[in-house]
Design an enzyme around this catalytic site. Structure first.
Site, PDB file in Angstrom:
ATOM      1  N   GLU A 161     -59.103  26.110  -3.210  1.00  0.00           N
ATOM      2  CA  GLU A 161     -58.916  27.391  -3.989  1.00  0.00           C
ATOM      3  C   GLU A 161     -60.071  27.876  -4.830  1.00  0.00           C
ATOM      4  OE1 GLU A 161     -55.215  26.771  -5.877  1.00  0.00           O
ATOM      5  OE2 GLU A 161     -54.085  27.148  -4.066  1.00  0.00           O
ATOM      6  N   GLU A 342     -50.563  25.163   1.740  1.00  0.00           N
ATOM      7  CA  GLU A 342     -49.623  24.936   0.439  1.00  0.00           C
ATOM      8  C   GLU A 342     -48.427  26.329   0.499  1.00  0.00           C
ATOM      9  OE1 GLU A 342     -51.214  24.545  -3.491  1.00  0.00           O
ATOM     10  OE2 GLU A 342     -52.979  23.228  -2.463  1.00  0.00           O
TER      11      GLU A 342
HETATM   12  C1  BGC Z   1     -52.782  24.340  -6.292  1.00  0.00           C
HETATM   13  C2  BGC Z   1     -52.089  23.176  -6.647  1.00  0.00           C
HETATM   14  C3  BGC Z   1     -50.760  23.682  -7.416  1.00  0.00           C
HETATM   15  C4  BGC Z   1     -49.836  24.770  -6.997  1.00  0.00           C
HETATM   16  C5  BGC Z   1     -48.868  25.276  -7.725  1.00  0.00           C
HETATM   17  C6  BGC Z   1     -52.134  25.771  -6.176  1.00  0.00           C
HETATM   18  O1  BGC Z   1     -52.687  26.631  -6.619  1.00  0.00           O
HETATM   19  O2  BGC Z   1     -53.597  23.898  -5.127  1.00  0.00           O
HETATM   20  O3  BGC Z   1     -52.611  22.254  -7.410  1.00  0.00           O
HETATM   21  O4  BGC Z   1     -50.100  22.558  -8.158  1.00  0.00           O
HETATM   22  O5  BGC Z   1     -50.769  25.734  -6.491  1.00  0.00           O
HETATM   23  O6  BGC Z   1     -49.474  25.754  -8.756  1.00  0.00           O
END
Ligand code: BGC
Length: 440
Positions: A161, A342
């Site tokens: 990110e 993610e």
């Molecule tokens: C990040 C994580 C974070 C998740 C939830 C993403 O932006 O890679 O490290 O915990 O979002 O906020």
């Protein structure tokens, strides 16, 4: 509502993601110092113990295996590997080799992120990511760790990110180093793009020297679905499009076309970026309404939709359709495979997590059925962990952690996700159970 079986393509990979600082405990980096500043972490906590994953990774991977995970994404903590510039810690390098072996021996494919937000403290002494040499400094560490792990069947993620790091750290002041400066944020985004290219080159070179096949390499971007607060206001529409371009697209387009695109750079070619993106690692959580009547840079936002469910602490709206639109726009512009690296929600309401995962996967299936090449899906996160500025106040885990005893307990969502993996998709019955009348 009638549900249908939504089966995913053969070979689709399922798993979860995490990062070093959020889970390991015992890290010493820029966040360690940041967490000491009163008010920076909303619940006053810090990541000094986190989930003690550094010592308990075998237990955590046993759980991942039991829960059917086929791939696990985690990050290497740069400050452990290179505690002072150019000095390498062989014990820590060996530690990560053991972590990789622990996954491989359980039949779980490692996806390794080389940079997930944290930096060694010495890196700041020469300017951090504002230093023009920072991409090369980073590449030295990458070379070292890849040399140690090249023998394993790893999928490599370079930078996690980049635009979150650049904007939260240099534009909105919420992450270290806490600047509020648009030009600095652009400079950092450019250096992170160059760092991605140099990292990819180092990975390729190391594998080539060993006579190994080139591995899969990708950066991981975070995308937000920007929507005009007033869909009939051309200025709101324009603002949403501008943010989509600068935040979601410019950086990844640069990586794919091997350029330093405006406004991040001056449009010039950057050769190390060539062939640096085998797939787009795509993180998605929510949408964002934007209004031209408010000062976006000052953090002014229109009111949220009271009818939408929200993420704990971060207050993100649950908006699955945005996932579909983001995936489609990535595919239509770049025709590059996508790995969903993610997606998840922080909540203690585990039924909400189940609904979140299912409704987002419905949108993923919709995109796949329209021809988008999506390779896998990772839930953020395997366990509850240290949620940056929200500390332990947002619970993203499929597995709950009691932060007093550090005991791990799989939630019902973990069992639901296991069923999804077993069926390689969402059966009609599963959707009915969690989203139908019985699920409410
Ligand atoms: C990040 C994580 C974070 C998740 C939830 C993403 O932006 O890679 O490290 O915990 O979002 O906020």
């Amino acid at each position: 509502m009638t549900f249908h079986d939504l089966i995913f393509p053969d070979g689709f990979l399922w798993g979860s993601a995490a990062s070093a600082h959020q889970t390991e405990g015992g890290t010493y980096n820029d966040w360690t110092e940041w967490e000491k500043i009163p008010g920076r972490i909303k619940d006053g906590s810090n990541a000094s113990i986190a989930c003690d994953h550094y010592n308990r990774y075998e237990e955590d991977f046993d759980l991942a295996k039991k829960l059917g995970h086929q791939v696990h994404r985690f990050s290497i903590e740069w400050s452990r590997i290179e505690p002072s510039q150019g000095k390498w810690n062989a014990t820590e390098i060996a530690h990560y080799e053991h972590v990789v072996q622990a996954l491989v021996s359980r039949g779980i494919r490692p996806m390794v992120t080389l940079h997930h937000f944290t930096n060694p403290l010495w890196f700041w002494d020469n300017g951090g990511w504002l230093n023009a040499d920072s991409p090369h400094i980073f590449a030295g560490y990458v070379r070292k760790i890849v040399e140690a792990l090249a023998e394993y069947n790893i999928i490599w993620n370079t930078i996690n990110e980049p635009l979150v790091l650049a904007t939260l750290g240099y534009l909105f002041g919420e992450f270290p180093p806490g600047y509020r400066d648009f030009d600095k944020a652009l400079t950092v985004a450019r250096h992170l793009l160059m760092a991605h290219g140099l990292a990819a080159s180092q990975i390729c070179r190391t594998y080539e020297e060993r006579g190994l096949d080139r591995p899969e390499i990708a950066p991981v971007i975070s995308a937000t679905y920007f929507m005009p607060a007033d869909p009939s206001n051309p200025e709101d529409i324009e603002l949403a499009q501008y943010l989509d371009e600068v935040y979601n697209h410019a950086w990844i387009r640069g990586a794919i076309t091997a350029t330093l695109p405006e406004p991040i750079g001056n449009g010039s070619k950057y050769v190390p970026l060539q062939r640096s993106v085998d797939f787009i690692g795509l993180n998605y959580y929510s949408r964002m309404l934007v209004s031209s009547e408010l000062d976006f840079l000052a953090g002014e936002m229109p009111p949220k939709d009271p009818n939408l469910e929200r993420c704990e602490g971060l207050d993100w709206e649950v908006y699955p359709e945005g996932y579909y639109h983001i995936i489609k726009s990535m595919w239509e512009r770049y025709h590059t495979p996508i790995f969903l690296t993610e997606n998840g929600i922080g909540t203690l309401d585990d039924m909400l997590r189940c609904r979140y995962i299912l409704t987002h996967l419905q949108q993923v299936h919709r995109a796949i059925s329209e021809g988008v090449d999506i390779r896998g899906y990772l839930v953020w996160s395997l366990t509850d962990n240290f949620e940056w500025t929200y500390g332990f106040g947002s619970h993203f885990g499929l597995v709950a952690i009691d932060h007093q005893t550090l005991q791990r307990t799989p939630r019902e969502s973990a069992l639901m996700f296991h069923e999804i993996v077993t069926n390689n998709g969402l059966t009609a019955e599963l959707q009915e159970r969690f989203l139908g009348r019985r699920g409410r």
